[in-house]
Write an enzyme that holds these catalytic residues in place. Sequence first.
Site, PDB file in Angstrom:
ATOM      1  N   SER A   1      45.823  43.237  32.424  1.00 44.80           N
ATOM      2  CA  SER A   1      46.446  42.515  32.847  1.00 44.80           C
ATOM      3  C   SER A   1      47.789  43.106  33.386  1.00 44.80           C
ATOM      4  CB  SER A   1      46.765  40.847  32.681  1.00 44.80           C
ATOM      5  OG  SER A   1      46.896  39.994  33.536  1.00 44.80           O
TER       6      SER A   1
ATOM      7  N   ASP B   1      37.228  37.852  39.018  1.00 43.21           N
ATOM      8  CA  ASP B   1      38.585  37.540  37.901  1.00 43.21           C
ATOM      9  C   ASP B   1      39.236  36.578  38.988  1.00 43.21           C
ATOM     10  OD1 ASP B   1      40.889  37.863  36.615  1.00 43.21           O
ATOM     11  OD2 ASP B   1      40.455  39.780  36.011  1.00 43.21           O
TER      12      ASP B   1
ATOM     13  N   HIS C   1      38.972  36.514  33.501  1.00 42.07           N
ATOM     14  CA  HIS C   1      40.168  37.429  33.385  1.00 42.07           C
ATOM     15  C   HIS C   1      39.967  38.733  32.458  1.00 42.07           C
ATOM     16  CE1 HIS C   1      44.057  39.017  34.325  1.00 42.07           C
ATOM     17  NE2 HIS C   1      44.488  38.681  33.395  1.00 42.07           N
TER      18      HIS C   1
END
Length: 470
Positions: free
Chosen positions: A184, A411, A438
């Site tokens: 991320s 995602d 995610h």
Amino acid sequence: MSLESFYDQELALEPCETPVQTGDVLIPGECGHVEVPIDYENPDVGTAQIAVFRIPATGTEPIGSLFINPGGPGLPGIGYSADVAHAWVNSPVTEQFDLVGFDPRGTGTSTPAIDCYTDGERDDDALAASLLSLPDSRPLVDACADSVGGVDVLAHLGTRDAAQDLDVLRAVFGDDSLSYLGVSYGTRLGAVYAEMFPENVRALVLDGAMDPHTGTQERNVSQWAGLQHGFESLAEFCATQGECPLGTHADTATETYQQLVRPLLETPLPAGEGRELSYTAANDGVVMGLYSAEFWPLVIAGLTELAAGRGDTLLWLRDLYHERSPDGSYANSAEATVAIDCLDEDRFSPAGQAELVGAALTAAPFLDPGTPVKGAPALCEGWPVEPTLGFPYATDIEGLPPTLTVSVTGDPVTPHQGGISLAETLGGSLLTVEGAQHGSVISGSECIDSVVAAYLVDLTTPPADETCRL
């Protein structure tokens, strides 16, 4: 102290005083701190201590260290490195690499660590980051500065400072070049490191990518559009499960959800022991549930409770999202997220901030409270320095070795297009993962595990059309 002295410091690690664990599993390793300058341009101003956790390789001849960042920004990396070690317990990666988790400056157990709110204020949704603004941001700036020792420290919590810290860690741990796993926001940290120190890169695995070309408004709107898509996928699943609190048609689920949660704006519901579920907390709980399809049944159960007048399950998900412990204490990751973003993201006037919030709510109407969007100072109004990241970043890097970006098609937080863009920007490889969550590198997929292991251990990149499925 000279800058060279930070690179040359001796690494001192000891068995961890507090065991590091993932779930109920204790992960053996060594803990310590690495000293870094607060301001790299003025190393004598002061220092920070970066907390580190090394999990030794299981093999006899390790390649080196694999540095790990879980994202946020603001999430500490020590606990996540334990998650990685557990997920890859039989992997060639844990055999060939020492895993190194670290809490980036300002976060976790590194010092100074930012702490802008009391636990009681966090319970009262004082940090309503989902609305991106506060009526008056000055008290936030003052409280954050006081927690770390002044505005001079607050001015140096951004990604570029953290990337320089990462290079110091690389050197102190004895690695000539960096092997790195970032998830991320960790993909932004890895990409900025590649821009600043391309000659020191060995391998970068970037999972759940942030697009280096999208500025703050475009990125937020894209992210909120991804949340809306994730919500609609949840609604489609819910409609197949019998009595669905979102109804039987996904195209009306947003309206049904709004009817369920908007009354919380005026009347919170009882939840847990002596607590209440607010509108913001309900939304945060649902958003937490969109991070992985594994959470969808919990969200559905929470919405069913909500319709019946209780908020326990959604509040539990909200607490998970904000890292609230059963004793009522909070981790500092949400506050660190604000501090790091204030040094990375674009700034807006009150009118521009209102435009940004309005565009985000248009992209994710299930989160729209149905009330007018008013101009208000952004959370970063009054921050001691202007942003230091700059958009785009990590472009036109010369001499960068092959990288590996991993991106999930569904995602909800970092849309797949961002993964495509990051891979192209770095001139590296892309592993496409078909699924709805995610990030994916520690999801237990043999397909993903084999591609990542081949890259990290042997520096073998996958074919251009390589695809895995969750």
